[in-house]
Scaffold this motif. Structure first.
Motif, PDB file in Angstrom:
ATOM      1  N   ALA A  97       0.828  -1.209   0.000  1.00 24.64           N
ATOM      2  CA  ALA A  97       0.000   0.000   0.000  1.00 24.64           C
ATOM      3  C   ALA A  97       0.861   1.257   0.000  1.00 24.64           C
ATOM      4  O   ALA A  97       0.603   2.214  -0.744  1.00 24.64           O
ATOM      5  N   VAL A  98       1.898   1.265   0.847  1.00 24.65           N
ATOM      6  CA  VAL A  98       2.785   2.430   0.920  1.00 24.65           C
ATOM      7  C   VAL A  98       3.465   2.665  -0.429  1.00 24.65           C
ATOM      8  O   VAL A  98       3.593   3.815  -0.889  1.00 24.65           O
ATOM      9  N   SER A  99       3.884   1.589  -1.084  1.00 26.44           N
ATOM     10  CA  SER A  99       4.516   1.725  -2.407  1.00 26.44           C
ATOM     11  C   SER A  99       3.550   2.337  -3.411  1.00 26.44           C
ATOM     12  O   SER A  99       3.925   3.216  -4.206  1.00 26.44           O
ATOM     13  N   LEU A 100       2.293   1.881  -3.395  1.00 33.05           N
ATOM     14  CA  LEU A 100       1.305   2.413  -4.329  1.00 33.05           C
ATOM     15  C   LEU A 100       0.964   3.864  -4.024  1.00 33.05           C
ATOM     16  O   LEU A 100       0.718   4.663  -4.940  1.00 33.05           O
ATOM     17  N   LEU A 101       0.955   4.216  -2.746  1.00 35.69           N
ATOM     18  CA  LEU A 101       0.649   5.598  -2.367  1.00 35.69           C
ATOM     19  C   LEU A 101       1.722   6.577  -2.841  1.00 35.69           C
ATOM     20  O   LEU A 101       1.476   7.777  -2.957  1.00 35.69           O
ATOM     21  N   LYS A 102       2.913   6.068  -3.106  1.00 39.07           N
ATOM     22  CA  LYS A 102       4.002   6.927  -3.578  1.00 39.07           C
ATOM     23  C   LYS A 102       3.855   7.298  -5.047  1.00 39.07           C
ATOM     24  O   LYS A 102       4.482   8.249  -5.513  1.00 39.07           O
TER      25      LYS A 102
END
Length: 233
Positions: free
Chosen positions: A79-84
């Motif tokens: 999720a954190v990767s996609l939010l970037k």
């Protein structure tokens, strides 16, 4: 990964957890029978998911257990990767974001009858195989009604176009389901009829045992099957 190590915005922890809205958003993003979304619709769903993840990630990380830790960590990292990524995700990226959001929501609020430590990836799939799309909406409505009557939440629908004689390995939608079953991401499968999956009767026992070994319960709208998959002999 810990809740403290995730930067999701200064006000994320003060926002309420609207799990009902989150599940509705997940359903819209992951539905495979919804057709291509208009740009505005896709953007609206992406805004919702980004907001949902801002509050869900810290909450799910704070509820990690020895059993769910690896699942939560993987989902949170994804999720954190996609939010970037900059705003304006592709369809595949939106679906990936919806999938990790689903895992995290199920950790926080497991579907009925499932403990937080057992299967945070709980998924119910509705599957149809039809030659043409004229009655697709009607058939899917029937499957949703069956799932509602059995009190099992629906998270994804999958549809293949073709004849029942088409082998499963040549059905794009079924290949997705096969992969999810193999990875134990499904525990309910709802179909109009067992014949849509197994055309030759001699395949039935082996197929049902395979479902049972992977913890999947089969629900058929037709009268051709009433067993749980794991009870096949």
């Amino acid at each position: 990964m810990t809740a403290a190590s995730v930067n999701v915005g200064p006000f994320a922890r003060d926002l309420p957890l609207d799990l009902s809205t989150m599940r509705q958003t997940i359903g819209k993003v992951l539905a495979s029978d919804a057709g291509p979304l208009q740009r505005e619709q896709g953007d609206d769903l992406e805004r919702l998911m980004r907001g949902h993840l801002a509050v869900v990630i810290p909450e799910a990380l704070g509820r990690r257990t020895a059993v769910t830790a690896s699942t939560v960590d993987r989902a949170a990292a994804g999720a954190v990767s996609l939010l970037k990524f900059p705003f304006g995700l592709t369809t595949m990226q939106r679906k990936a974001m919806g999938s990790v959001l689903q895992v995290l929501v199920n950790v926080i609020d497991p579907p009925r009858g499932i403990s937080p430590s057992s299967r945070p990836q709980l998924t119910t799939i509705l599957y149809t195989l039809l030659h043409g799309n004229a009655v697709l909406e009607e058939v899917m409505r029937g499957l949703r009604n069956l799932a509602r009557d059995k009190d099992i939440p629906v998270y994804r629908t999958v549809h293949d176009s073709g004849m029942i004689t088409t082998p499963r390995r040549y059905r794009p939608g079924w290949r997705q389901i096969d992969d999810l079953i193999t990875r134990r991401r499904i525990n309910h499968l709802v179909v109009p009829s067992l014949k849509q999956i197994v055309y030759l009767g001699e395949e039935e026992p082996g197929f049902l045992r395979w479902l049972g070994r992977h913890g999947v319960e089969l629900h058929c709208a037709g009268a051709d099957h009433s067993q749980r998959a794991g009870e096949a002999r």
